[in-house]
Design a protein around this motif. Structure first.
Motif, mmCIF file in Angstrom:
data_model
loop_
_atom_site.group_PDB
_atom_site.id
_atom_site.type_symbol
_atom_site.label_atom_id
_atom_site.label_comp_id
_atom_site.label_asym_id
_atom_site.label_seq_id
_atom_site.Cartn_x
_atom_site.Cartn_y
_atom_site.Cartn_z
ATOM 1 N N GLY A 1 0.760 -1.242 0.000
ATOM 2 C CA GLY A 1 0.000 0.000 0.000
ATOM 3 C C GLY A 1 0.792 1.294 0.000
ATOM 4 N N PRO A 2 1.836 1.448 0.818
ATOM 5 C CA PRO A 2 2.483 2.762 0.903
ATOM 6 C C PRO A 2 2.914 3.376 -0.438
ATOM 7 C CG PRO A 2 3.134 1.456 2.772
ATOM 8 C CD PRO A 2 2.329 0.544 1.858
ATOM 9 N N PRO A 3 3.589 2.655 -1.339
ATOM 10 C CA PRO A 3 3.922 3.299 -2.621
ATOM 11 C C PRO A 3 2.678 3.666 -3.431
ATOM 12 C CG PRO A 3 5.193 1.276 -2.339
ATOM 13 C CD PRO A 3 4.186 1.313 -1.243
ATOM 14 N N LEU A 4 1.648 2.823 -3.361
ATOM 15 C CA LEU A 4 0.415 3.120 -4.095
ATOM 16 C C LEU A 4 -0.325 4.292 -3.471
ATOM 17 C CD1 LEU A 4 -0.880 -0.509 -4.718
ATOM 18 C CD2 LEU A 4 0.276 1.003 -6.343
ATOM 19 N N ILE A 5 -0.304 4.383 -2.155
ATOM 20 C CA ILE A 5 -0.956 5.498 -1.468
ATOM 21 C C ILE A 5 -0.310 6.811 -1.891
ATOM 22 C CG2 ILE A 5 -1.304 6.594 0.794
ATOM 23 C CD1 ILE A 5 -1.562 3.667 1.889
ATOM 24 N N ILE A 6 1.010 6.844 -1.900
ATOM 25 C CA ILE A 6 1.719 8.052 -2.331
ATOM 26 C C ILE A 6 1.376 8.373 -3.787
ATOM 27 C CG2 ILE A 6 4.013 9.004 -2.824
ATOM 28 C CD1 ILE A 6 4.979 7.380 -0.324
ATOM 29 N N TYR A 7 1.363 7.347 -4.642
ATOM 30 C CA TYR A 7 1.063 7.552 -6.058
ATOM 31 C C TYR A 7 -0.357 8.077 -6.258
ATOM 32 C CZ TYR A 7 0.365 6.634 -10.992
ATOM 33 O OH TYR A 7 0.075 6.778 -12.319
ATOM 34 N N PHE A 8 -1.348 7.393 -5.702
ATOM 35 C CA PHE A 8 -2.741 7.805 -5.906
ATOM 36 C C PHE A 8 -3.042 9.140 -5.224
ATOM 37 C CE2 PHE A 8 -3.649 3.147 -6.699
ATOM 38 C CZ PHE A 8 -3.812 3.318 -8.071
ATOM 39 N N LYS A 9 -2.409 9.387 -4.082
ATOM 40 C CA LYS A 9 -2.602 10.677 -3.416
ATOM 41 C C LYS A 9 -2.060 11.809 -4.287
ATOM 42 C CE LYS A 9 -1.958 12.989 0.970
ATOM 43 N NZ LYS A 9 -1.299 12.972 2.256
#
Length: 184
Positions: A155-163
């Motif tokens: 999740g963390p890399p995707l959270i940064i990306y989508f955010k």
């Protein structure tokens, strides 16, 4: 059977409570199940190489339910580029899980949790990342695949990306769930 997942009824209940807590958080906000479940399972029982695949299989019903329910709003080219780099990493990490020692995996998990916590405590609002095309998606996908396979915490890399894309809350949650569904 050489290695059983549950050694006793108490063990089964404890694992069930941990996974249930993680799934509740996951269904509510779209991420965090791995961070909660894998961290607590590693803390209480060790055996990351056993619990990560077990946990990822348990996430499938939650992911399936949410993705099917929200299906019309999911697809975009962002998913394609994330998955192009995400999926091959999943296979590579399967090999790492097989050969790495449990001690090193737990140490890596602890370091990862500290790094994630420090980022969200001190740098989330000051270190604003703007997407730079497909390269940014490739990096996010590769890191997500690596962390998702090793620790169930993609999740963390995707959270940064989508955010960084400025998605609204519902689209943000659905985008995460859709990628996790494809990874699982």
């Amino acid at each position: 059977m050489e290695r059983l997942i549950f050694e006793s009824l108490g063990h089964l209940l404890m694992v069930g409570l941990i996974v249930g807590l993680g799934q509740f958080v996951y269904a509510a906000i779209g991420f965090g199940a791995g961070l909660i479940s894998i961290s607590l399972l590693a803390l209480f029982f060790g055996n990351i190489d056993l619990y990560v695949p077990f946990f990822l299989l348990l996430c499938l019903p939650t992911e399936t339910w949410i993705v099917i329910r929200q299906r019309p709003r999911t697809f975009s080219m962002d998913f394609v580029w994330l998955l192009i780099f995400d999926i091959p990493t999943l296979v590579l990490v399967g090999f790492i899980l097989k050969v790495a020692s449990d001690h090193r995996l737990v140490l890596g998990l602890g370091c990862l949790i500290v790094i994630i916590a420090l980022y969200y405590l001190f740098f989330e609002n000051t270190l604003v990342i703007k997407p730079k095309g497909r390269l940014f998606a490739a990096c996010a996908g590769t890191l997500s695949g690596l962390l998702g396979s090793l620790y169930g915490m993609g999740g963390p890399p995707l959270i940064i990306y989508f955010k960084s894309l400025g998605l609204d809350k519902d689209r943000f949650r659905l985008s995460l769930m859709t990628i996790f569904f494809a990874m699982s």
